[in-house]
Design a protein around this motif. Structure first.
Motif, PDB file in Angstrom:
ATOM      1  N   THR A   1       0.864  -1.183   0.000  1.00 31.09           N
ATOM      2  CA  THR A   1       0.000   0.000   0.000  1.00 31.09           C
ATOM      3  C   THR A   1       0.899   1.232   0.000  1.00 31.09           C
ATOM      4  OG1 THR A   1      -1.766  -1.154   1.155  1.00 31.09           O
ATOM      5  CG2 THR A   1      -1.737   1.256   1.357  1.00 31.09           C
ATOM      6  N   HIS A   2       1.978   1.136   0.761  1.00 33.34           N
ATOM      7  CA  HIS A   2       3.086   2.081   0.658  1.00 33.34           C
ATOM      8  C   HIS A   2       4.243   1.342  -0.024  1.00 33.34           C
ATOM      9  CE1 HIS A   2       1.020   4.206   4.185  1.00 33.34           C
ATOM     10  NE2 HIS A   2       0.788   4.878   3.069  1.00 33.34           N
ATOM     11  N   GLY A   3       4.681   1.877  -1.167  1.00 30.08           N
ATOM     12  CA  GLY A   3       5.563   1.115  -2.051  1.00 30.08           C
ATOM     13  C   GLY A   3       6.979   0.924  -1.550  1.00 30.08           C
ATOM     14  N   ASN A   4       7.325   1.575  -0.440  1.00 36.15           N
ATOM     15  CA  ASN A   4       8.700   1.452   0.081  1.00 36.15           C
ATOM     16  C   ASN A   4       8.738   0.748   1.437  1.00 36.15           C
ATOM     17  OD1 ASN A   4       7.533   3.441   1.598  1.00 36.15           O
ATOM     18  ND2 ASN A   4       9.046   5.031   1.143  1.00 36.15           N
ATOM     19  N   GLU A   5       7.652   0.029   1.773  1.00 41.11           N
ATOM     20  CA  GLU A   5       7.608  -0.687   3.055  1.00 41.11           C
ATOM     21  C   GLU A   5       7.800  -2.173   2.752  1.00 41.11           C
ATOM     22  OE1 GLU A   5       4.134   0.698   5.181  1.00 41.11           O
ATOM     23  OE2 GLU A   5       4.788   2.776   4.992  1.00 41.11           O
ATOM     24  N   LEU A   6       9.027  -2.627   2.964  1.00 43.44           N
ATOM     25  CA  LEU A   6       9.453  -3.876   2.327  1.00 43.44           C
ATOM     26  C   LEU A   6       9.098  -5.143   3.090  1.00 43.44           C
ATOM     27  CD1 LEU A   6      12.889  -3.143   0.604  1.00 43.44           C
ATOM     28  CD2 LEU A   6      10.569  -2.732  -0.193  1.00 43.44           C
TER      29      LEU A   6
ATOM     30  N   LYS B   1       9.026   2.258  -8.078  1.00 46.63           N
ATOM     31  CA  LYS B   1       9.861   3.454  -7.906  1.00 46.63           C
ATOM     32  C   LYS B   1      10.511   3.518  -6.527  1.00 46.63           C
ATOM     33  CE  LYS B   1       6.881   6.338 -10.882  1.00 46.63           C
ATOM     34  NZ  LYS B   1       7.749   6.762 -11.960  1.00 46.63           N
ATOM     35  N   GLY B   2      10.155   2.575  -5.630  1.00 46.73           N
ATOM     36  CA  GLY B   2      10.698   2.618  -4.268  1.00 46.73           C
ATOM     37  C   GLY B   2      10.188   3.795  -3.466  1.00 46.73           C
ATOM     38  N   LEU B   3       8.927   4.192  -3.751  1.00 45.35           N
ATOM     39  CA  LEU B   3       8.343   5.363  -3.086  1.00 45.35           C
ATOM     40  C   LEU B   3       7.123   4.964  -2.263  1.00 45.35           C
ATOM     41  CD1 LEU B   3       8.291   7.843  -6.118  1.00 45.35           C
ATOM     42  CD2 LEU B   3       9.922   7.834  -4.205  1.00 45.35           C
ATOM     43  N   ARG B   4       6.805   5.798  -1.253  1.00 42.75           N
ATOM     44  CA  ARG B   4       5.576   5.589  -0.486  1.00 42.75           C
ATOM     45  C   ARG B   4       4.364   5.650  -1.415  1.00 42.75           C
ATOM     46  NH1 ARG B   4       4.008   6.008   4.905  1.00 42.75           N
ATOM     47  NH2 ARG B   4       2.061   7.057   5.390  1.00 42.75           N
ATOM     48  N   TYR B   5       4.334   6.668  -2.276  1.00 42.75           N
ATOM     49  CA  TYR B   5       3.243   6.817  -3.247  1.00 42.75           C
ATOM     50  C   TYR B   5       3.752   7.615  -4.429  1.00 42.75           C
ATOM     51  CZ  TYR B   5       2.799  11.307  -0.766  1.00 42.75           C
ATOM     52  OH  TYR B   5       3.051  12.521  -0.183  1.00 42.75           O
ATOM     53  N   VAL B   6       2.960   7.640  -5.502  1.00 44.64           N
ATOM     54  CA  VAL B   6       3.348   8.388  -6.698  1.00 44.64           C
ATOM     55  C   VAL B   6       2.774   9.811  -6.632  1.00 44.64           C
ATOM     56  CG1 VAL B   6       3.214   8.475  -9.221  1.00 44.64           C
ATOM     57  CG2 VAL B   6       3.533   6.263  -8.050  1.00 44.64           C
ATOM     58  N   ASP B   7       1.451   9.917  -6.428  1.00 45.31           N
ATOM     59  CA  ASP B   7       0.803  11.241  -6.415  1.00 45.31           C
ATOM     60  C   ASP B   7       0.237  11.605  -5.041  1.00 45.31           C
ATOM     61  OD1 ASP B   7       1.120  11.860  -9.242  1.00 45.31           O
ATOM     62  OD2 ASP B   7      -0.331  10.265  -9.602  1.00 45.31           O
ATOM     63  N   GLN B   8      -0.424  10.659  -4.399  1.00 48.86           N
ATOM     64  CA  GLN B   8      -1.040  10.905  -3.093  1.00 48.86           C
ATOM     65  C   GLN B   8      -0.948   9.629  -2.273  1.00 48.86           C
ATOM     66  OE1 GLN B   8      -4.621  11.877  -5.274  1.00 48.86           O
ATOM     67  NE2 GLN B   8      -5.039  13.453  -3.765  1.00 48.86           N
ATOM     68  N   ASP B   9      -1.107   9.775  -0.970  1.00 46.98           N
ATOM     69  CA  ASP B   9      -1.022   8.613  -0.082  1.00 46.98           C
ATOM     70  C   ASP B   9      -2.237   7.699  -0.306  1.00 46.98           C
ATOM     71  OD1 ASP B   9      -0.882   6.810   2.023  1.00 46.98           O
ATOM     72  OD2 ASP B   9      -0.031   8.288   3.393  1.00 46.98           O
ATOM     73  N   LEU B  10      -1.999   6.505  -0.826  1.00 48.63           N
ATOM     74  CA  LEU B  10      -3.101   5.563  -1.084  1.00 48.63           C
ATOM     75  C   LEU B  10      -3.853   5.209   0.195  1.00 48.63           C
ATOM     76  CD1 LEU B  10      -4.650   3.651  -3.003  1.00 48.63           C
ATOM     77  CD2 LEU B  10      -2.833   1.953  -2.645  1.00 48.63           C
ATOM     78  N   ASN B  11      -3.145   5.248   1.328  1.00 53.70           N
ATOM     79  CA  ASN B  11      -3.787   4.832   2.584  1.00 53.70           C
ATOM     80  C   ASN B  11      -4.602   5.956   3.226  1.00 53.70           C
ATOM     81  OD1 ASN B  11      -4.290   2.608   4.203  1.00 53.70           O
ATOM     82  ND2 ASN B  11      -2.718   3.184   5.703  1.00 53.70           N
ATOM     83  N   ARG B  12      -4.927   6.991   2.464  1.00 54.69           N
ATOM     84  CA  ARG B  12      -5.794   8.065   2.951  1.00 54.69           C
ATOM     85  C   ARG B  12      -6.910   8.358   1.946  1.00 54.69           C
ATOM     86  NH1 ARG B  12      -2.675   6.807   6.255  1.00 54.69           N
ATOM     87  NH2 ARG B  12      -1.314   8.085   7.571  1.00 54.69           N
ATOM     88  N   GLN B  13      -7.232   7.384   1.092  1.00 57.40           N
ATOM     89  CA  GLN B  13      -8.152   7.642  -0.038  1.00 57.40           C
ATOM     90  C   GLN B  13      -9.515   6.968   0.112  1.00 57.40           C
ATOM     91  OE1 GLN B  13      -7.179   9.819  -2.393  1.00 57.40           O
ATOM     92  NE2 GLN B  13      -5.269   9.946  -1.237  1.00 57.40           N
ATOM     93  N   PHE B  14      -9.838   6.460   1.288  1.00 55.54           N
ATOM     94  CA  PHE B  14     -10.990   5.555   1.334  1.00 55.54           C
ATOM     95  C   PHE B  14     -12.169   6.067   2.161  1.00 55.54           C
ATOM     96  CE2 PHE B  14      -7.569   3.103  -0.325  1.00 55.54           C
ATOM     97  CZ  PHE B  14      -8.170   2.308  -1.288  1.00 55.54           C
ATOM     98  N   ASN B  15     -12.171   7.358   2.525  1.00 53.11           N
ATOM     99  CA  ASN B  15     -13.395   7.879   3.127  1.00 53.11           C
ATOM    100  C   ASN B  15     -14.139   8.737   2.103  1.00 53.11           C
ATOM    101  OD1 ASN B  15     -11.856  10.154   3.064  1.00 53.11           O
ATOM    102  ND2 ASN B  15     -11.828  10.514   5.263  1.00 53.11           N
ATOM    103  N   ALA B  16     -15.359   9.151   2.474  1.00 57.21           N
ATOM    104  CA  ALA B  16     -16.206   9.864   1.511  1.00 57.21           C
ATOM    105  C   ALA B  16     -15.544  11.172   1.075  1.00 57.21           C
ATOM    106  CB  ALA B  16     -17.564  10.130   2.142  1.00 57.21           C
ATOM    107  N   ARG B  17     -14.882  11.848   2.037  1.00 57.71           N
ATOM    108  CA  ARG B  17     -14.266  13.136   1.714  1.00 57.71           C
ATOM    109  C   ARG B  17     -13.162  12.969   0.667  1.00 57.71           C
ATOM    110  NH1 ARG B  17     -11.342  16.873   5.748  1.00 57.71           N
ATOM    111  NH2 ARG B  17     -11.127  14.901   6.782  1.00 57.71           N
TER     112      ARG B  17
END
Ligand SMILES: [Zn+2]
Length: 291
Positions: A13-18, A53-69
């Motif tokens: 979910t975070h691309g650099n957490e191995l 890419k060895g990154l947490r995310y590319v554009d935005q944090d995927l682990n903050r995208q799942f509420n209505a807001r």
């Protein structure tokens, strides 16, 4: 709660957490077994572009995208597209548990993050604590399930396993072992609960309940004027009492916790919170009772 017939086991979910990403590889290679009698386990790398890419995310944090807001404010971008497609594919599976695997640079050992304190999750915490007495059980139930923005909340059931300290992009032995142990305990719990075969659980255990973040003091240019105090750094889930040092200024002055309430800092100096200047998160410690 109805039986859980499937687990969606999410890594990257975070691309650099191995730890989670390599646990995924180990499962593919048959070197870590997820099979249980009463459920099926599907594995998924959630954000392959970030992982490549060895990154947490590319554009935005995927682990903050799942509420209505987050859905309403959704901009175009890699993680917005991913969140949409993950929801389309997985969110409607009623009897599914999402287990999302994470690393932290903070010294949090193995921490099970539970977004609900329903009887089922309280029992899960008790069982995991019984198997792993050094584990931390952290309830983030301060907001309703529907308001949770984490990936593991996209359906009806989900938890996070958070293991540290490990630098993002690094892979170390001990955190991987802790992650395996905690995942084993969570899968066993789900299977045993499905089959009504749970062992006797300790009626009371100590757990942490999330309060909120603390940001570092900044000057008018947004530059930090203090650091986490060396006596607090690395001491995740240890008590902070009124008068205990919290920050130290660059001229060496202590800044202390000045409230009466005892709090338990965690995610202390988490590297991923660098841009938001979050120094730590705070929790209360409480006794969870199963009765
Ligand atoms: Zn993470």
């Amino acid at each position: 709660m109805e039986a859980i017939d499937s687990v969606l086991l999410v890594s990257g979910t975070h691309g650099n957490e191995l730890s989670g990403i390599y646990l995924h590889h180990l499962i593919q290679q048959g070197l870590y077994r997820t099979e249980r009698d009463s459920l099926s386990v599907e594995t998924l790398i959630a954000n392959p572009a970030a992982m490549d890419k060895g990154l947490r995310y590319v554009d935005q944090d995927l682990n903050r995208q799942f509420n209505a807001r987050a859905r309403q404010n959704a901009q175009s971008g890699n993680e917005t597209r991913l969140a949409h497609s993950l929801r389309e594919t997985y969110a409607d599976r009623e009897q599914q548990m999402v287990i999302d695997l994470h690393n932290t640079t903070s010294n949090m050992g193995a921490t099970l993050i539970l977004l609900s304190s329903s009887p089922y999750y309280k029992k899960m915490g008790a069982y995991v604590k019984q198997q792993m007495p050094n584990a931390y059980i952290l309830f983030e139930d301060q907001i309703a399930w529907e308001e949770q923005a984490y990936l593991c909340s996209m359906g009806k059931n989900g938890v996070m396993i958070e293991v540290g300290a490990q630098a993002h992009g690094a892979l170390q032995f001990e955190p991987l072992e802790l992650m395996k142990d905690m995942l084993t305990a969570v899968l066993d719990f789900i299977d045993l609960a499905n089959r009504n075969a749970l062992p006797a659980l300790t009626p009371n255990y100590e757990a942490y309940f999330y309060l909120g973040p603390v940001t570092l003091p900044l000057d008018e240019h947004g530059v930090r004027t203090a650091m986490v105090h060396p006596r607090l750094d690395g001491r995740d889930f240890e008590v902070l009492r009124r008068g205990d040092p919290m920050f130290i200024t660059f001229s060496g002055d202590d800044m202390v916790w000045d409230k009466d309430e005892d709090v338990y800092p965690h995610f202390i100096n988490e590297a991923a919170y660098c841009l938001s200047h979050v120094a730590m998160e705070l929790a209360q410690k409480k006794t969870v009772s199963l009765s």
